[in-house]
Design a protein around this motif. Structure first.
Motif, PDB file in Angstrom:
ATOM      1  N   ASP A   9       6.528  -5.981  -3.661  1.00 55.07           N
ATOM      2  CA  ASP A   9       5.997  -4.684  -4.083  1.00 55.07           C
ATOM      3  C   ASP A   9       4.519  -4.855  -4.399  1.00 55.07           C
ATOM      4  O   ASP A   9       4.137  -5.783  -5.118  1.00 55.07           O
ATOM      5  N   VAL A  10       3.692  -3.966  -3.846  1.00 58.34           N
ATOM      6  CA  VAL A  10       2.248  -4.032  -4.044  1.00 58.34           C
ATOM      7  C   VAL A  10       1.795  -2.743  -4.724  1.00 58.34           C
ATOM      8  O   VAL A  10       1.567  -1.728  -4.065  1.00 58.34           O
ATOM      9  N   PRO A  11       1.702  -2.767  -6.069  1.00 59.24           N
ATOM     10  CA  PRO A  11       1.236  -1.572  -6.775  1.00 59.24           C
ATOM     11  C   PRO A  11      -0.192  -1.236  -6.350  1.00 59.24           C
ATOM     12  O   PRO A  11      -1.021  -2.123  -6.157  1.00 59.24           O
ATOM     13  N   ASN A  12      -0.469   0.033  -6.183  1.00 61.00           N
ATOM     14  CA  ASN A  12      -1.798   0.513  -5.782  1.00 61.00           C
ATOM     15  C   ASN A  12      -2.245  -0.050  -4.437  1.00 61.00           C
ATOM     16  O   ASN A  12      -3.437  -0.054  -4.134  1.00 61.00           O
ATOM     17  N   GLY A  13      -1.309  -0.557  -3.643  1.00 58.81           N
ATOM     18  CA  GLY A  13      -1.641  -1.075  -2.310  1.00 58.81           C
ATOM     19  C   GLY A  13      -1.460   0.001  -1.255  1.00 58.81           C
ATOM     20  O   GLY A  13      -0.848   1.042  -1.505  1.00 58.81           O
ATOM     21  N   ARG A  14      -2.006  -0.251  -0.106  1.00 52.38           N
ATOM     22  CA  ARG A  14      -1.806   0.665   1.019  1.00 52.38           C
ATOM     23  C   ARG A  14      -1.719  -0.157   2.286  1.00 52.38           C
ATOM     24  O   ARG A  14      -2.219  -1.278   2.362  1.00 52.38           O
ATOM     25  N   TYR A  15      -1.084   0.414   3.292  1.00 46.74           N
ATOM     26  CA  TYR A  15      -0.925  -0.241   4.581  1.00 46.74           C
ATOM     27  C   TYR A  15      -1.728   0.529   5.610  1.00 46.74           C
ATOM     28  O   TYR A  15      -1.615   1.749   5.714  1.00 46.74           O
ATOM     29  N   ASP A  16      -2.559  -0.186   6.356  1.00 47.82           N
ATOM     30  CA  ASP A  16      -3.335   0.416   7.433  1.00 47.82           C
ATOM     31  C   ASP A  16      -2.619   0.127   8.745  1.00 47.82           C
ATOM     32  O   ASP A  16      -2.620  -1.006   9.212  1.00 47.82           O
ATOM     33  N   THR A  27      11.650 -18.194  10.805  1.00 54.16           N
ATOM     34  CA  THR A  27      12.704 -17.685   9.927  1.00 54.16           C
ATOM     35  C   THR A  27      12.620 -16.174   9.723  1.00 54.16           C
ATOM     36  O   THR A  27      13.585 -15.543   9.319  1.00 54.16           O
ATOM     37  N   MET A  28      11.459 -15.554  10.031  1.00 48.66           N
ATOM     38  CA  MET A  28      11.287 -14.110   9.867  1.00 48.66           C
ATOM     39  C   MET A  28      11.822 -13.367  11.086  1.00 48.66           C
ATOM     40  O   MET A  28      11.347 -13.547  12.196  1.00 48.66           O
ATOM     41  N   LYS A  29      12.794 -12.509  10.843  1.00 51.09           N
ATOM     42  CA  LYS A  29      13.413 -11.753  11.929  1.00 51.09           C
ATOM     43  C   LYS A  29      12.862 -10.342  12.064  1.00 51.09           C
ATOM     44  O   LYS A  29      13.147  -9.648  13.018  1.00 51.09           O
ATOM     45  N   GLY A  30      12.061  -9.915  11.098  1.00 48.63           N
ATOM     46  CA  GLY A  30      11.460  -8.593  11.154  1.00 48.63           C
ATOM     47  C   GLY A  30      10.751  -8.284   9.856  1.00 48.63           C
ATOM     48  O   GLY A  30      10.953  -8.960   8.846  1.00 48.63           O
ATOM     49  N   VAL A  31       9.912  -7.254   9.889  1.00 50.36           N
ATOM     50  CA  VAL A  31       9.183  -6.832   8.693  1.00 50.36           C
ATOM     51  C   VAL A  31       9.015  -5.321   8.750  1.00 50.36           C
ATOM     52  O   VAL A  31       8.878  -4.741   9.826  1.00 50.36           O
ATOM     53  N   ARG A  32       9.071  -4.703   7.578  1.00 48.94           N
ATOM     54  CA  ARG A  32       8.849  -3.258   7.505  1.00 48.94           C
ATOM     55  C   ARG A  32       8.103  -2.936   6.223  1.00 48.94           C
ATOM     56  O   ARG A  32       8.167  -3.686   5.247  1.00 48.94           O
ATOM     57  N   ILE A  33       7.385  -1.833   6.237  1.00 45.73           N
ATOM     58  CA  ILE A  33       6.576  -1.413   5.102  1.00 45.73           C
ATOM     59  C   ILE A  33       6.854   0.062   4.843  1.00 45.73           C
ATOM     60  O   ILE A  33       6.929   0.860   5.785  1.00 45.73           O
ATOM     61  N   ALA A  34       6.988   0.413   3.547  1.00 42.19           N
ATOM     62  CA  ALA A  34       7.228   1.812   3.180  1.00 42.19           C
ATOM     63  C   ALA A  34       6.483   2.125   1.889  1.00 42.19           C
ATOM     64  O   ALA A  34       6.277   1.240   1.058  1.00 42.19           O
ATOM     65  N   PRO A  35       6.091   3.387   1.724  1.00 44.12           N
ATOM     66  CA  PRO A  35       5.463   3.785   0.462  1.00 44.12           C
ATOM     67  C   PRO A  35       6.438   3.574  -0.692  1.00 44.12           C
ATOM     68  O   PRO A  35       7.650   3.723  -0.537  1.00 44.12           O
ATOM     69  N   ARG A  36       5.915   3.204  -1.858  1.00 42.66           N
ATOM     70  CA  ARG A  36       6.741   3.055  -3.063  1.00 42.66           C
ATOM     71  C   ARG A  36       5.864   3.390  -4.259  1.00 42.66           C
ATOM     72  O   ARG A  36       4.953   2.627  -4.582  1.00 42.66           O
ATOM     73  N   GLY A  37       6.118   4.533  -4.874  1.00 36.50           N
ATOM     74  CA  GLY A  37       5.297   4.969  -5.995  1.00 36.50           C
ATOM     75  C   GLY A  37       3.849   5.112  -5.545  1.00 36.50           C
ATOM     76  O   GLY A  37       3.561   5.729  -4.533  1.00 36.50           O
ATOM     77  N   ASN A  38       2.929   4.466  -6.277  1.00 41.61           N
ATOM     78  CA  ASN A  38       1.511   4.496  -5.917  1.00 41.61           C
ATOM     79  C   ASN A  38       1.121   3.360  -4.987  1.00 41.61           C
ATOM     80  O   ASN A  38      -0.062   3.146  -4.748  1.00 41.61           O
ATOM     81  N   GLY A  39       2.082   2.613  -4.487  1.00 41.05           N
ATOM     82  CA  GLY A  39       1.774   1.460  -3.644  1.00 41.05           C
ATOM     83  C   GLY A  39       2.678   1.399  -2.430  1.00 41.05           C
ATOM     84  O   GLY A  39       3.083   2.432  -1.894  1.00 41.05           O
ATOM     85  N   VAL A  40       2.984   0.181  -2.022  1.00 39.56           N
ATOM     86  CA  VAL A  40       3.854  -0.035  -0.873  1.00 39.56           C
ATOM     87  C   VAL A  40       4.867  -1.141  -1.189  1.00 39.56           C
ATOM     88  O   VAL A  40       4.639  -1.983  -2.057  1.00 39.56           O
ATOM     89  N   ARG A  41       5.980  -1.105  -0.468  1.00 37.88           N
ATOM     90  CA  ARG A  41       6.976  -2.168  -0.505  1.00 37.88           C
ATOM     91  C   ARG A  41       7.030  -2.781   0.884  1.00 37.88           C
ATOM     92  O   ARG A  41       7.129  -2.076   1.891  1.00 37.88           O
ATOM     93  N   ILE A  42       6.944  -4.115   0.922  1.00 42.03           N
ATOM     94  CA  ILE A  42       7.035  -4.860   2.178  1.00 42.03           C
ATOM     95  C   ILE A  42       8.342  -5.642   2.140  1.00 42.03           C
ATOM     96  O   ILE A  42       8.620  -6.347   1.162  1.00 42.03           O
ATOM     97  N   VAL A  43       9.145  -5.510   3.192  1.00 45.51           N
ATOM     98  CA  VAL A  43      10.417  -6.220   3.265  1.00 45.51           C
ATOM     99  C   VAL A  43      10.403  -7.107   4.506  1.00 45.51           C
ATOM    100  O   VAL A  43      10.221  -6.625   5.626  1.00 45.51           O
ATOM    101  N   PHE A  44      10.567  -8.405   4.276  1.00 49.67           N
ATOM    102  CA  PHE A  44      10.683  -9.380   5.362  1.00 49.67           C
ATOM    103  C   PHE A  44      12.153  -9.705   5.526  1.00 49.67           C
ATOM    104  O   PHE A  44      12.788 -10.216   4.599  1.00 49.67           O
ATOM    105  N   ASP A  45      12.727  -9.417   6.689  1.00 47.95           N
ATOM    106  CA  ASP A  45      14.099  -9.815   6.983  1.00 47.95           C
ATOM    107  C   ASP A  45      14.056 -11.255   7.472  1.00 47.95           C
ATOM    108  O   ASP A  45      13.292 -11.580   8.391  1.00 47.95           O
ATOM    109  N   VAL A  46      14.838 -12.121   6.836  1.00 46.28           N
ATOM    110  CA  VAL A  46      14.817 -13.536   7.178  1.00 46.28           C
ATOM    111  C   VAL A  46      16.230 -14.002   7.519  1.00 46.28           C
ATOM    112  O   VAL A  46      17.220 -13.352   7.167  1.00 46.28           O
ATOM    113  N   ASP A  47      16.336 -15.137   8.206  1.00 49.84           N
ATOM    114  CA  ASP A  47      17.642 -15.598   8.654  1.00 49.84           C
ATOM    115  C   ASP A  47      18.274 -16.650   7.748  1.00 49.84           C
ATOM    116  O   ASP A  47      19.352 -17.123   8.020  1.00 49.84           O
ATOM    117  N   ALA A  48      17.599 -17.017   6.670  1.00 50.19           N
ATOM    118  CA  ALA A  48      18.133 -18.034   5.762  1.00 50.19           C
ATOM    119  C   ALA A  48      17.405 -17.911   4.428  1.00 50.19           C
ATOM    120  O   ALA A  48      16.418 -17.186   4.312  1.00 50.19           O
TER     121      ALA A  48
END
Length: 78
Positions: A9-16, A27-48
């Motif tokens: 979670d990145v408070p006051n962050g933004r994604y360009d 080990t990273m199978k994917g990544v996604r970013i979504a707004p969360r409050g005043n910032g963004v949440r980054i989720v890395f899907d991993v295999d282990a």
């Protein structure tokens, strides 16, 4: 766990979207970013179970401030 992932979670962050997202590799199978409050949440899907380490990279001539996240999986994984 269930599914294995690393959440940042990145408070006051933004994604360009012009910067883009890294491709799945190691080990990273994917990544996604979504707004969360005043910032963004980054989720890395991993295999282990994965350790993570993050730091902020200074702006350069091409990009502003950047968040760098290193993912370390089990021995032999990316």
């Amino acid at each position: 766990k269930n599914p294995e992932r690393v959440v940042v979670d990145v408070p006051n962050g933004r994604y360009d979207p012009a910067v883009g997202l890294p491709p799945a590799q190691g080990t990273m199978k994917g990544v996604r970013i979504a707004p969360r409050g005043n910032g963004v949440r980054i989720v890395f899907d991993v295999d282990a179970t994965t350790r993570s380490q993050a730091f902020v990279a200074d702006p350069n001539s091409r990009y502003g401030w950047r968040l760098v996240v290193d993912l370390k999986g089990p021995a032999g994984a990316g």
